[in-house]
Design an enzyme around this catalytic site. Structure first.
Site, PDB file in Angstrom:
ATOM      1  N   GLY A  12       0.826  -1.215   0.000  1.00 50.26           N
ATOM      2  CA  GLY A  12       0.000   0.000   0.000  1.00 50.26           C
ATOM      3  C   GLY A  12       0.854   1.255   0.000  1.00 50.26           C
ATOM      4  O   GLY A  12       0.597   2.206   0.738  1.00 50.26           O
ATOM      5  N   ALA A  13       1.849   1.275  -0.881  1.00 52.46           N
ATOM      6  CA  ALA A  13       2.844   2.370  -0.873  1.00 52.46           C
ATOM      7  C   ALA A  13       2.431   3.561  -1.722  1.00 52.46           C
ATOM      8  O   ALA A  13       3.184   4.527  -1.827  1.00 52.46           O
ATOM      9  CB  ALA A  13       4.198   1.838  -1.368  1.00 52.46           C
ATOM     10  N   ARG A  15      -0.001   5.707  -1.240  1.00 52.44           N
ATOM     11  CA  ARG A  15      -0.503   6.903  -0.547  1.00 52.44           C
ATOM     12  C   ARG A  15      -0.397   6.715   0.967  1.00 52.44           C
ATOM     13  O   ARG A  15      -0.033   5.628   1.441  1.00 52.44           O
ATOM     14  CB  ARG A  15      -1.945   7.224  -0.949  1.00 52.44           C
ATOM     15  CG  ARG A  15      -2.953   6.117  -0.688  1.00 52.44           C
ATOM     16  CD  ARG A  15      -4.304   6.463  -1.318  1.00 52.44           C
ATOM     17  NE  ARG A  15      -5.213   5.344  -1.350  1.00 52.44           N
ATOM     18  CZ  ARG A  15      -6.170   5.120  -0.456  1.00 52.44           C
ATOM     19  NH1 ARG A  15      -6.321   5.944   0.562  1.00 52.44           N
ATOM     20  NH2 ARG A  15      -6.981   4.082  -0.560  1.00 52.44           N
ATOM     21  N   ASN A  80       1.633  -2.654   5.434  1.00 49.40           N
ATOM     22  CA  ASN A  80       0.932  -1.396   5.704  1.00 49.40           C
ATOM     23  C   ASN A  80      -0.467  -1.366   5.111  1.00 49.40           C
ATOM     24  O   ASN A  80      -1.353  -0.721   5.663  1.00 49.40           O
ATOM     25  CB  ASN A  80       1.770  -0.230   5.142  1.00 49.40           C
ATOM     26  CG  ASN A  80       0.949   1.021   4.992  1.00 49.40           C
ATOM     27  OD1 ASN A  80       0.670   1.722   5.962  1.00 49.40           O
ATOM     28  ND2 ASN A  80       0.525   1.317   3.752  1.00 49.40           N
ATOM     29  N   SER A 132      -3.244  -0.808  14.712  1.00 49.20           N
ATOM     30  CA  SER A 132      -3.969   0.381  15.165  1.00 49.20           C
ATOM     31  C   SER A 132      -4.264   0.271  16.648  1.00 49.20           C
ATOM     32  O   SER A 132      -4.432  -0.843  17.180  1.00 49.20           O
ATOM     33  CB  SER A 132      -5.284   0.514  14.402  1.00 49.20           C
ATOM     34  OG  SER A 132      -6.104   1.492  15.019  1.00 49.20           O
ATOM     35  N   TYR A 145     -12.656  -3.769  11.660  1.00 46.31           N
ATOM     36  CA  TYR A 145     -11.322  -3.173  11.715  1.00 46.31           C
ATOM     37  C   TYR A 145     -10.673  -3.448  13.072  1.00 46.31           C
ATOM     38  O   TYR A 145      -9.505  -3.828  13.141  1.00 46.31           O
ATOM     39  CB  TYR A 145     -11.452  -1.672  11.475  1.00 46.31           C
ATOM     40  CG  TYR A 145     -10.148  -0.910  11.398  1.00 46.31           C
ATOM     41  CD1 TYR A 145      -9.366  -0.945  10.249  1.00 46.31           C
ATOM     42  CD2 TYR A 145      -9.713  -0.143  12.470  1.00 46.31           C
ATOM     43  CE1 TYR A 145      -8.179  -0.228  10.176  1.00 46.31           C
ATOM     44  CE2 TYR A 145      -8.531   0.579  12.408  1.00 46.31           C
ATOM     45  CZ  TYR A 145      -7.767   0.529  11.253  1.00 46.31           C
ATOM     46  OH  TYR A 145      -6.594   1.238  11.189  1.00 46.31           O
ATOM     47  N   ALA A 147     -11.291  -5.864  15.157  1.00 50.00           N
ATOM     48  CA  ALA A 147     -10.983  -7.300  15.305  1.00 50.00           C
ATOM     49  C   ALA A 147      -9.708  -7.633  14.555  1.00 50.00           C
ATOM     50  O   ALA A 147      -8.858  -8.368  15.070  1.00 50.00           O
ATOM     51  CB  ALA A 147     -12.147  -8.137  14.774  1.00 50.00           C
TER      52      ALA A 147
HETATM   53  N1  LIG Z   1      -4.343   6.845   9.327  1.00 51.28           N
HETATM   54  C1  LIG Z   1      -4.461   6.469  10.600  1.00 51.28           C
HETATM   55  O1  LIG Z   1      -4.811   7.273  11.497  1.00 51.28           O
HETATM   56  C2  LIG Z   1      -4.124   5.056  11.007  1.00 51.28           C
HETATM   57  C3  LIG Z   1      -4.122   4.742  12.350  1.00 51.28           C
HETATM   58  C4  LIG Z   1      -3.812   3.463  12.754  1.00 51.28           C
HETATM   59  C5  LIG Z   1      -3.501   2.506  11.820  1.00 51.28           C
HETATM   60  N2  LIG Z   1      -3.521   2.824  10.495  1.00 51.28           N
HETATM   61  C6  LIG Z   1      -3.172   1.764   9.543  1.00 51.28           C
HETATM   62  O2  LIG Z   1      -2.110   2.222   8.748  1.00 51.28           O
HETATM   63  C7  LIG Z   1      -2.191   1.645   7.452  1.00 51.28           C
HETATM   64  C8  LIG Z   1      -2.188   2.746   6.404  1.00 51.28           C
HETATM   65  O3  LIG Z   1      -3.195   3.679   6.728  1.00 51.28           O
HETATM   66  P1  LIG Z   1      -3.413   5.002   5.895  1.00 51.28           P
HETATM   67  O4  LIG Z   1      -4.057   5.977   6.818  1.00 51.28           O
HETATM   68  O5  LIG Z   1      -2.167   5.378   5.174  1.00 51.28           O
HETATM   69  O6  LIG Z   1      -4.555   4.487   4.892  1.00 51.28           O
HETATM   70  P2  LIG Z   1      -4.904   4.923   3.391  1.00 51.28           P
HETATM   71  O7  LIG Z   1      -4.432   6.305   3.097  1.00 51.28           O
HETATM   72  O8  LIG Z   1      -6.357   4.605   3.252  1.00 51.28           O
HETATM   73  O9  LIG Z   1      -4.023   3.898   2.528  1.00 51.28           O
HETATM   74  C9  LIG Z   1      -4.331   2.549   2.540  1.00 51.28           C
HETATM   75  C10 LIG Z   1      -3.393   1.883   1.575  1.00 51.28           C
HETATM   76  O10 LIG Z   1      -3.677   0.481   1.589  1.00 51.28           O
HETATM   77  C11 LIG Z   1      -3.853   0.098   0.234  1.00 51.28           C
HETATM   78  N3  LIG Z   1      -4.686  -1.084   0.090  1.00 51.28           N
HETATM   79  C12 LIG Z   1      -5.983  -1.248   0.447  1.00 51.28           C
HETATM   80  N4  LIG Z   1      -6.395  -2.467   0.086  1.00 51.28           N
HETATM   81  C13 LIG Z   1      -5.339  -3.064  -0.512  1.00 51.28           C
HETATM   82  C14 LIG Z   1      -5.144  -4.337  -1.100  1.00 51.28           C
HETATM   83  N5  LIG Z   1      -6.132  -5.250  -1.181  1.00 51.28           N
HETATM   84  N6  LIG Z   1      -3.926  -4.638  -1.605  1.00 51.28           N
HETATM   85  C15 LIG Z   1      -2.921  -3.727  -1.540  1.00 51.28           C
HETATM   86  N7  LIG Z   1      -3.052  -2.509  -1.041  1.00 51.28           N
HETATM   87  C16 LIG Z   1      -4.256  -2.189  -0.514  1.00 51.28           C
HETATM   88  C17 LIG Z   1      -4.460   1.306  -0.443  1.00 51.28           C
HETATM   89  O11 LIG Z   1      -4.345   1.165  -1.842  1.00 51.28           O
HETATM   90  P3  LIG Z   1      -5.442   1.783  -2.859  1.00 51.28           P
HETATM   91  O12 LIG Z   1      -5.045   3.211  -3.098  1.00 51.28           O
HETATM   92  O13 LIG Z   1      -5.341   0.919  -4.056  1.00 51.28           O
HETATM   93  O14 LIG Z   1      -6.783   1.697  -2.154  1.00 51.28           O
HETATM   94  C18 LIG Z   1      -3.586   2.382   0.145  1.00 51.28           C
HETATM   95  O15 LIG Z   1      -2.334   2.437  -0.503  1.00 51.28           O
HETATM   96  C19 LIG Z   1      -3.484   0.817   7.429  1.00 51.28           C
HETATM   97  O16 LIG Z   1      -3.180  -0.521   7.691  1.00 51.28           O
HETATM   98  C20 LIG Z   1      -4.284   1.408   8.574  1.00 51.28           C
HETATM   99  O17 LIG Z   1      -5.186   0.488   9.127  1.00 51.28           O
HETATM  100  C21 LIG Z   1      -3.821   4.086  10.080  1.00 51.28           C
END
Ligand SMILES: NC(=O)c1ccc[n+]([C@@H]2O[C@H](COP(=O)([O-])OP(=O)(O)OC[C@H]3O[C@@H](n4cnc5c(N)ncnc54)[C@H](OP(=O)(O)O)[C@@H]3O)[C@@H](O)[C@H]2O)c1
Length: 147
Positions: A12-13, A15, A80, A132, A145, A147
């Protein structure tokens, strides 16, 4: 964890935290970073020859197997990629919970299982799973999420 001169793969690199992780790994001196995305065309220009773009959809057996074959030299795997759907456990649409489990649980596990053999063969390797705080303290409206 030593990053200097290591080979890193980030899921998921394209964004968010994934793209930021690629940049930080480059700053920390990684030798190579596989920047993976469902659609590699969506990857930002990291403007660094050490970045290798790679297609990877963590919900697809075929895609994960192909990525593991294309990246046989990974030292640090950063799981990620993730999704977040809102819905409580009791009566939300089943798909909201199933979608998050398909990606966050089974998808991450699929990637782990694909890359673990190369770590075992080399007797080294580091796995970082982005999780998370709601995994520690569940939020009812984020049932799948959490779970
Ligand atoms: N942001 C927060 O506050 C926060 C807090 C705690 C944990 N997290 C965790 O941190 C990680 C990244 O979060 P983020 O805020 O950067 O989320 P984000 O901006 O929504 O980015 C999610 C990334 O995961 C990719 N993805 C989703 N489904 C996928 C799949 N089937 N195969 C490959 N890539 C996939 C997305 O790709 P597409 O562009 O193709 O959808 C995107 O690159 C996640 O695991 C999230 O649960 C985030």
């Amino acid at each position: 964890m030593t990053i200097s001169n290591k080979v890193v793969l980030v899921t998921g690199a394209n964004r968010g935290i994934g793209a930021a992780t690629v940049k930080e790994m480059l700053k920390a001196g990684a030798a190579k970073v596989y920047a993976t995305a469902r659609d590699p065309k969506a990857l930002p220009s990291f403007d660094d020859a050490r970045v290798v773009p790679l297609a990877l959809d963590i919900t697809s057996d075929t895609s994960v197997a192909a990525a593991a074959a294309a990246a046989p030299d990974v030292d640090i795997l950063v799981n990620n990629a993730g999704t977040l759907a809102f819905g409580n456990y009791a009566d939300s649409d089943w798909s909201t919970i199933e979608d998050d489990m398909r990606t966050n649980y089974f998808g991450t596990l699929r990637v782990l299982r694909a890359f673990t053999p190369q770590f075992v063969a080399r007797r080294s390797g580091t796995i970082a799973n982005v999780s998370s705080v709601v995994g520690l303290s569940a939020i009812p409206l984020m049932a799948g999420y959490s779970a």
